[in-house]
Write a protein that holds these residues in place. Structure first.
Motif, PDB file in Angstrom:
ATOM      1  N   HIS A 242       0.717  -1.182   0.100  1.00 33.01           N
ATOM      2  CA  HIS A 242       0.125  -0.090  -0.078  1.00 33.01           C
ATOM      3  C   HIS A 242       0.925   1.292   0.005  1.00 33.01           C
ATOM      4  CE1 HIS A 242      -3.265   2.784   1.100  1.00 33.01           C
ATOM      5  NE2 HIS A 242      -3.883   1.707   1.167  1.00 33.01           N
ATOM      6  N   PHE A 243       0.553   2.260  -0.663  1.00 31.40           N
ATOM      7  CA  PHE A 243       1.371   3.470  -1.005  1.00 31.40           C
ATOM      8  C   PHE A 243       1.362   4.071   0.601  1.00 31.40           C
ATOM      9  CE2 PHE A 243       1.621   8.253  -0.846  1.00 31.40           C
ATOM     10  CZ  PHE A 243       2.557   8.335  -1.777  1.00 31.40           C
ATOM     11  N   HIS A 244       0.470   3.968   1.603  1.00 30.63           N
ATOM     12  CA  HIS A 244       0.545   4.562   2.700  1.00 30.63           C
ATOM     13  C   HIS A 244       1.367   3.569   3.726  1.00 30.63           C
ATOM     14  CE1 HIS A 244      -1.626   8.225   2.342  1.00 30.63           C
ATOM     15  NE2 HIS A 244      -2.363   7.424   1.367  1.00 30.63           N
ATOM     16  N   ASN A 245       1.817   2.404   3.497  1.00 28.77           N
ATOM     17  CA  ASN A 245       2.456   1.519   4.481  1.00 28.77           C
ATOM     18  C   ASN A 245       3.942   1.948   4.302  1.00 28.77           C
ATOM     19  OD1 ASN A 245       3.277  -0.235   5.848  1.00 28.77           O
ATOM     20  ND2 ASN A 245       2.174  -2.141   4.979  1.00 28.77           N
ATOM     21  N   PHE A 246       4.546   2.836   4.801  1.00 26.68           N
ATOM     22  CA  PHE A 246       5.756   3.224   4.866  1.00 26.68           C
ATOM     23  C   PHE A 246       6.703   2.312   5.375  1.00 26.68           C
ATOM     24  CE2 PHE A 246       3.358   7.147   4.050  1.00 26.68           C
ATOM     25  CZ  PHE A 246       3.644   7.744   2.838  1.00 26.68           C
ATOM     26  N   PRO A 247       6.279   1.637   6.622  1.00 23.89           N
ATOM     27  CA  PRO A 247       7.282   0.964   7.052  1.00 23.89           C
ATOM     28  C   PRO A 247       7.420  -0.360   6.164  1.00 23.89           C
ATOM     29  CG  PRO A 247       5.644   1.646   8.871  1.00 23.89           C
ATOM     30  CD  PRO A 247       5.045   2.127   7.430  1.00 23.89           C
ATOM     31  N   SER A 248       6.703  -0.925   5.541  1.00 25.63           N
ATOM     32  CA  SER A 248       6.740  -2.053   4.645  1.00 25.63           C
ATOM     33  C   SER A 248       7.531  -1.298   3.309  1.00 25.63           C
ATOM     34  CB  SER A 248       5.460  -2.472   3.963  1.00 25.63           C
ATOM     35  OG  SER A 248       5.518  -3.598   3.158  1.00 25.63           O
ATOM     36  N   ARG A 249       7.025  -0.266   2.804  1.00 20.67           N
ATOM     37  CA  ARG A 249       8.119   0.325   1.696  1.00 20.67           C
ATOM     38  C   ARG A 249       9.508   0.456   2.050  1.00 20.67           C
ATOM     39  NH1 ARG A 249       4.618   5.422  -0.478  1.00 20.67           N
ATOM     40  NH2 ARG A 249       6.685   5.555  -2.031  1.00 20.67           N
ATOM     41  N   ASN A 250       9.846   0.775   3.165  1.00 22.48           N
ATOM     42  CA  ASN A 250      11.139   0.858   3.560  1.00 22.48           C
ATOM     43  C   ASN A 250      11.740  -0.275   3.774  1.00 22.48           C
ATOM     44  OD1 ASN A 250      11.215   3.812   3.540  1.00 22.48           O
ATOM     45  ND2 ASN A 250      10.488   3.828   5.709  1.00 22.48           N
ATOM     46  N   ALA A 251      11.213  -1.429   4.391  1.00 24.56           N
ATOM     47  CA  ALA A 251      11.806  -2.665   4.447  1.00 24.56           C
ATOM     48  C   ALA A 251      11.903  -3.169   3.262  1.00 24.56           C
ATOM     49  CB  ALA A 251      10.533  -3.371   5.211  1.00 24.56           C
TER      50      ALA A 251
ATOM     51  N   GLU B 196       9.541  -0.072  -9.053  1.00 20.95           N
ATOM     52  CA  GLU B 196       9.116  -0.042 -10.460  1.00 20.95           C
ATOM     53  C   GLU B 196       8.330   1.189 -10.779  1.00 20.95           C
ATOM     54  OE1 GLU B 196       8.575  -3.413 -12.769  1.00 20.95           O
ATOM     55  OE2 GLU B 196      10.132  -4.657 -11.775  1.00 20.95           O
ATOM     56  N   GLY B 197       7.354   1.324  -9.827  1.00 20.78           N
ATOM     57  CA  GLY B 197       6.301   2.378  -9.987  1.00 20.78           C
ATOM     58  C   GLY B 197       5.295   2.165  -9.091  1.00 20.78           C
ATOM     59  N   ILE B 198       4.225   3.079  -9.148  1.00 21.64           N
ATOM     60  CA  ILE B 198       3.022   3.116  -8.554  1.00 21.64           C
ATOM     61  C   ILE B 198       1.655   2.642  -9.205  1.00 21.64           C
ATOM     62  CG2 ILE B 198       1.543   4.566  -7.093  1.00 21.64           C
ATOM     63  CD1 ILE B 198       4.079   6.111  -6.326  1.00 21.64           C
ATOM     64  N   LEU B 199       0.965   1.666  -8.929  1.00 24.56           N
ATOM     65  CA  LEU B 199      -0.163   1.395  -9.726  1.00 24.56           C
ATOM     66  C   LEU B 199      -1.600   2.357  -9.106  1.00 24.56           C
ATOM     67  CD1 LEU B 199       0.085  -2.363  -9.615  1.00 24.56           C
ATOM     68  CD2 LEU B 199       0.864  -1.067 -11.505  1.00 24.56           C
ATOM     69  N   ARG B 200      -1.942   3.193  -9.802  1.00 27.78           N
ATOM     70  CA  ARG B 200      -2.722   4.077  -9.145  1.00 27.78           C
ATOM     71  C   ARG B 200      -4.209   3.549  -9.434  1.00 27.78           C
ATOM     72  NH1 ARG B 200      -1.564   9.342  -7.403  1.00 27.78           N
ATOM     73  NH2 ARG B 200      -2.432  10.274  -8.848  1.00 27.78           N
TER      74      ARG B 200
ATOM     75  N   THR C  59      -1.145   1.342  -5.027  1.00 30.49           N
ATOM     76  CA  THR C  59      -0.189   0.078  -4.786  1.00 30.49           C
ATOM     77  C   THR C  59       1.382   0.446  -5.308  1.00 30.49           C
ATOM     78  OG1 THR C  59      -1.847  -1.456  -4.901  1.00 30.49           O
ATOM     79  CG2 THR C  59       0.325  -2.305  -4.958  1.00 30.49           C
ATOM     80  N   VAL C  60       2.271   0.273  -4.566  1.00 28.13           N
ATOM     81  CA  VAL C  60       3.714   0.613  -5.079  1.00 28.13           C
ATOM     82  C   VAL C  60       4.289  -0.800  -5.444  1.00 28.13           C
ATOM     83  CG1 VAL C  60       5.699   1.642  -4.282  1.00 28.13           C
ATOM     84  CG2 VAL C  60       3.717   2.418  -3.177  1.00 28.13           C
ATOM     85  N   LEU C  61       4.875  -0.949  -6.366  1.00 25.08           N
ATOM     86  CA  LEU C  61       5.287  -2.349  -7.146  1.00 25.08           C
ATOM     87  C   LEU C  61       6.883  -2.157  -7.112  1.00 25.08           C
ATOM     88  CD1 LEU C  61       5.113  -4.927  -8.556  1.00 25.08           C
ATOM     89  CD2 LEU C  61       5.087  -3.491 -10.698  1.00 25.08           C
ATOM     90  N   PHE C  62       7.535  -3.444  -6.436  1.00 22.81           N
ATOM     91  CA  PHE C  62       9.177  -3.506  -6.520  1.00 22.81           C
ATOM     92  C   PHE C  62       9.424  -4.822  -7.049  1.00 22.81           C
ATOM     93  CE2 PHE C  62       7.697  -0.915  -2.716  1.00 22.81           C
ATOM     94  CZ  PHE C  62       8.655   0.085  -2.614  1.00 22.81           C
ATOM     95  N   SER C  63      10.666  -4.957  -7.402  1.00 17.99           N
ATOM     96  CA  SER C  63      10.984  -6.398  -7.915  1.00 17.99           C
ATOM     97  C   SER C  63      12.690  -6.231  -7.650  1.00 17.99           C
ATOM     98  CB  SER C  63      10.806  -6.357  -9.373  1.00 17.99           C
ATOM     99  OG  SER C  63      11.488  -5.438 -10.076  1.00 17.99           O
TER     100      SER C  63
END
Length: 201
Positions: free
Chosen positions: A138-147, A156-160, A173-177
């Motif tokens: 989730h875009f607002h889940n900053f702890p998860s994004r940082n982890a 990779e980008g943000i699925l709006r 949704t923020v997408l990483f790979s």
């Protein structure tokens, strides 16, 4: 043809990831109760009210060879402290997502998440022969994004307007790979972090 995602136990020094079974139900609720994790509006963690639906979806996705859910066992206490899974698996294109991950509050910010992700990534790249592993949050889940970034994944980008939750809130949704070509460096980094964490404990 045999399913691509075969049930398997992945074991490290701190944790053991075991295939999720129906008998893990109460232990999963107990783990999620440590911190009332279901109250976090930007995550999907089961409560006593939602655990049966949560597990039912995981098992039906597993049956379709799209997911492999795990219960996370803390080896020190031999108790369930969370859950994670492979999901959105694509055997043809050798891609998989690691997600639906949550931990009891007492093991957050310990070495548990690093070791869990290391075990899952190692199996994905070295056994399943994946060409890419995805993470979404989730875009607002900053702890998860940082982890996820600390693991060595790249955004990779943000699925709006990606999802609408049960309250009607629209999620970005923020997408990483991590790619197979990047695994060697990511693996070295994770092993260094785990070794350093051991020497500091």
């Amino acid at each position: 043809m045999a399913p691509w995602l075969q049930p398997i136990t992945l074991e490290g020094e701190l944790v053991k990831l075991v295939p999720m079974l129906a008998e893990h139900r109460d232990a999963l609720v107990s783990a999620a109760s440590d911190g009332k994790l279901w109250e976090l509006w930007y995550t999907s963690v089961p409560s006593a009210d939602t655990i049966d639906t949560y597990m039912g979806i995981a098992f039906s996705e597993q049956k379709a060879d799209r997911a492999l859910p795990f219960a996370i066992i803390d080896k020190k206490t031999n108790t369930v402290v969370g859950s994670t899974r492979y999901l959105n698996a694509d055997a043809q294109h050798r891609r998989v997502e690691i997600g639906a991950t949550w931990y009891a509050e007492r093991v957050q910010r310990t070495g548990v998440n690093t070791e869990c992700k290391y075990l899952l990534l190692k199996h994905a790249f070295e056994v399943l022969d994946c060409i890419a592993v995805e993470f979404k949050t989730h875009f607002h889940n900053f702890p998860s994004r940082n982890a996820i970034l600390r693991l060595g994944a790249k955004q990779e980008g943000i699925l709006r307007n990606h999802r609408i939750d049960e309250k009607g809130v629209i999620r970005d949704t923020v997408l990483f790979s991590i790619l197979d070509s990047e695994w060697k460096a990511v693996k070295t980094s994770l092993e260094f972090k785990m070794m350093r964490g051991k020497s500091n404990s």
